[in-house]
Scaffold this motif. Sequence first.
Motif, PDB file in Angstrom:
ATOM      1  N   GLN A  24      34.101  31.448  -8.772  1.00  0.00           N
ATOM      2  CA  GLN A  24      34.393  31.170  -7.558  1.00  0.00           C
ATOM      3  C   GLN A  24      35.042  32.429  -6.971  1.00  0.00           C
ATOM      4  O   GLN A  24      34.813  32.811  -5.861  1.00  0.00           O
ATOM      5  N   HIS A 126      35.348  25.618 -15.440  1.00  0.00           N
ATOM      6  CA  HIS A 126      35.380  25.108 -14.093  1.00  0.00           C
ATOM      7  C   HIS A 126      34.066  24.995 -13.716  1.00  0.00           C
ATOM      8  O   HIS A 126      33.545  25.688 -12.931  1.00  0.00           O
ATOM      9  N   PHE A 127      33.513  23.701 -14.189  1.00  0.00           N
ATOM     10  CA  PHE A 127      32.192  23.463 -13.702  1.00  0.00           C
ATOM     11  C   PHE A 127      31.065  24.458 -14.336  1.00  0.00           C
ATOM     12  O   PHE A 127      29.938  24.215 -13.742  1.00  0.00           O
ATOM     13  N   ASN A 170      38.551  21.596 -15.941  1.00  0.00           N
ATOM     14  CA  ASN A 170      38.997  21.408 -14.366  1.00  0.00           C
ATOM     15  C   ASN A 170      38.176  20.347 -13.942  1.00  0.00           C
ATOM     16  O   ASN A 170      36.839  20.405 -13.995  1.00  0.00           O
ATOM     17  N   GLU A 171      38.645  19.068 -13.359  1.00  0.00           N
ATOM     18  CA  GLU A 171      38.175  18.146 -12.812  1.00  0.00           C
ATOM     19  C   GLU A 171      36.694  17.589 -13.484  1.00  0.00           C
ATOM     20  O   GLU A 171      35.773  17.639 -13.158  1.00  0.00           O
ATOM     21  N   TYR A 302      43.579  16.315  -3.153  1.00  0.00           N
ATOM     22  CA  TYR A 302      43.100  16.587  -1.588  1.00  0.00           C
ATOM     23  C   TYR A 302      43.388  15.372  -0.794  1.00  0.00           C
ATOM     24  O   TYR A 302      43.856  15.578   0.299  1.00  0.00           O
ATOM     25  N   ARG A 340      37.603  20.245   8.248  1.00  0.00           N
ATOM     26  CA  ARG A 340      36.850  19.846   6.844  1.00  0.00           C
ATOM     27  C   ARG A 340      36.412  18.470   6.892  1.00  0.00           C
ATOM     28  O   ARG A 340      35.373  18.181   6.154  1.00  0.00           O
ATOM     29  N   TRP A 342      38.098  15.932   5.564  1.00  0.00           N
ATOM     30  CA  TRP A 342      38.723  15.021   4.576  1.00  0.00           C
ATOM     31  C   TRP A 342      40.141  14.412   5.070  1.00  0.00           C
ATOM     32  O   TRP A 342      40.913  14.952   6.001  1.00  0.00           O
ATOM     33  N   TRP A 418      45.347  25.380  -3.812  1.00  0.00           N
ATOM     34  CA  TRP A 418      44.015  25.923  -3.541  1.00  0.00           C
ATOM     35  C   TRP A 418      43.951  26.746  -2.199  1.00  0.00           C
ATOM     36  O   TRP A 418      43.811  25.881  -1.531  1.00  0.00           O
ATOM     37  N   TRP A 426      30.730  26.553  -4.423  1.00  0.00           N
ATOM     38  CA  TRP A 426      29.694  25.659  -4.993  1.00  0.00           C
ATOM     39  C   TRP A 426      28.851  25.468  -3.721  1.00  0.00           C
ATOM     40  O   TRP A 426      28.394  26.749  -3.255  1.00  0.00           O
TER      41      TRP A 426
HETATM   42  C1  BGP Z   1      38.133  21.059  -5.950  1.00  0.00           C
HETATM   43  C2  BGP Z   1      37.613  21.960  -6.890  1.00  0.00           C
HETATM   44  C3  BGP Z   1      37.628  23.633  -6.533  1.00  0.00           C
HETATM   45  C4  BGP Z   1      37.196  23.632  -4.779  1.00  0.00           C
HETATM   46  C5  BGP Z   1      37.961  22.754  -4.156  1.00  0.00           C
HETATM   47  C6  BGP Z   1      37.703  22.772  -2.470  1.00  0.00           C
HETATM   48  O1  BGP Z   1      37.545  19.841  -6.328  1.00  0.00           O
HETATM   49  O2  BGP Z   1      38.333  22.172  -8.120  1.00  0.00           O
HETATM   50  O3  BGP Z   1      36.687  24.358  -7.150  1.00  0.00           O
HETATM   51  O4  BGP Z   1      35.878  23.977  -4.713  1.00  0.00           O
HETATM   52  O5  BGP Z   1      37.663  21.347  -4.647  1.00  0.00           O
HETATM   53  O6  BGP Z   1      36.002  22.263  -2.344  1.00  0.00           O
HETATM   54  P1  BGP Z   1      35.320  22.527  -1.115  1.00  0.00           P
HETATM   55  O7  BGP Z   1      35.024  23.970  -0.722  1.00  0.00           O
HETATM   56  O8  BGP Z   1      34.194  21.771  -1.143  1.00  0.00           O
HETATM   57  O9  BGP Z   1      36.169  21.915   0.351  1.00  0.00           O
END
Ligand code: BGP
Length: 469
Positions: A24, A126-127, A170-171, A302, A340, A342, A418, A426
């Motif tokens: 990223q 990381h993916f 990661n995740e 998150y 966003r 969320w 983050w 992505w």
């Molecule tokens: C997390 C990931 C990160 C990052 C983040 C924000 O789940 O580990 O890599 O992408 O999410 O995501 P987004 O940009 O889709 O809001």
Amino acid sequence: MSKFETCYQFPEGFLWGTSTSGPQSEGTVSGDGKGMNNWDYWYSIAPEKFHDRIGPERTSSFYQNYKEDIELLKETGQNVFRPSIQWSRLFPEGVGDINPKAVAFYRDVFKRIKATGVKPIVNLYHFDLPYALQEKGGWENKEIVFAYEHYAKTCFELFGDLVDTWITFNEPIVPVECGYMNDLHYPCKVDPKAAVAVAYHTQLASSLAVKACHKLNKHHKISIVLNLTPAYPRSHSEEDLKAARIAELFQMKSFLDPSVLGKYPEELVDIIKKHQLMPEVLDEELEIIANNTIDFLGVNYYQPMRVQAPKSLRSDKESFDFDTYFEAYDMPGKKINPHRGWEIYEQGIYDIAMLIKEHYGNIEWLVTENGMGVEGEEKFIENGIIQDDYRIEFIQNHLIELHKALEAGANCKGYMLWTFIDCWSWLNAYKNRYGLVALDLETQERTIKKSGYWFKELAQNNGFTKGGK
Ligand code: BGP
């Protein structure tokens, strides 16, 4: 401090920093020797899937800019930083020849991070899977587990004199769900049996990396980063409570239990068996998982998972789908990040801390990601700086819950936002900005946001005051 203010002081030595990832942030430069990964390949065949058609090669140019970027770690007060190594940069084909330019690059990155007094915590995955291995079946193929083990060992050998704290994945639930259940990430399958195999192989690979890390240097610490949230049921009805329990089994405990406790929850295994989704599982593999648990846990948080019982009851014989057991619950009146979409639920951090304390031996843990994505963040620029008071408030409110958890005995050792510099994400590419440092996509210029200056004060004071009038 006015009498209306509260001071939130954190324990001595608390870590303050950010997380990012190689795919990223690094970008691709011609001649850098990096191989193609699953994201590069997917973009090459389906660029329209990516926001504004911005692909993984145009990420935040850390590969060229890292020397200056590492200076910004200091300017934003960080004492810990989590980057990741790109497997496809180190081993362009996934196995075989090592790319010497990658070795030189990562060694210099880690050296400079340390030289600025920042602790590097390095993530191995990381993916991002080298595409050559994706072509061989990716994580569905057990062979990949051993390719990953070799990659992890190589990283410990090449960089172990500079890095003593590692993360295996990661995740890991995200590629399982998005790649094999929901048609959201490459290879875009909807195949529950493949999903279970991918999850099991990832866990086995993680446990093998823990084993290798401890064997090579018993003083090194290793972890896995999981996106954790308790499942909050719509109601306390028996059906909703059951839905929440099963949602937690799949979304949280599928990696948390084997990583921390060394075994899978029985109820999860029973459901997998009932639907005939079991992959090949050898006794010696279960022993590896049992004997190689992590030293500390990384938690990404998150938003909370809210669930309800499925609206239509299905017969047990139907093919497997999460909807058979639980459905997402859209809670009326929830607090939302309007930039966003969320949910914001700060108390989730406290609940996670108590879950770890009560059910996972109060293992040491770090918040490895938490943050606020904002679309169109340029609109908040005043006097050349993004005035992201909303982000400062978001961080403060989560830290208040974390502080409360620490007072209640949580074993959390640090908070990592983050992210450091706005990065590519992505399919969302540069849609949602999360950084303490803004990135101008055209010029690649970096500008510290208001939150970056605030974060420096937070780290210097090891806490903050809030609530004054
Ligand atoms: C997390 C990931 C990160 C990052 C983040 C924000 O789940 O580990 O890599 O992408 O999410 O995501 P987004 O940009 O889709 O809001």
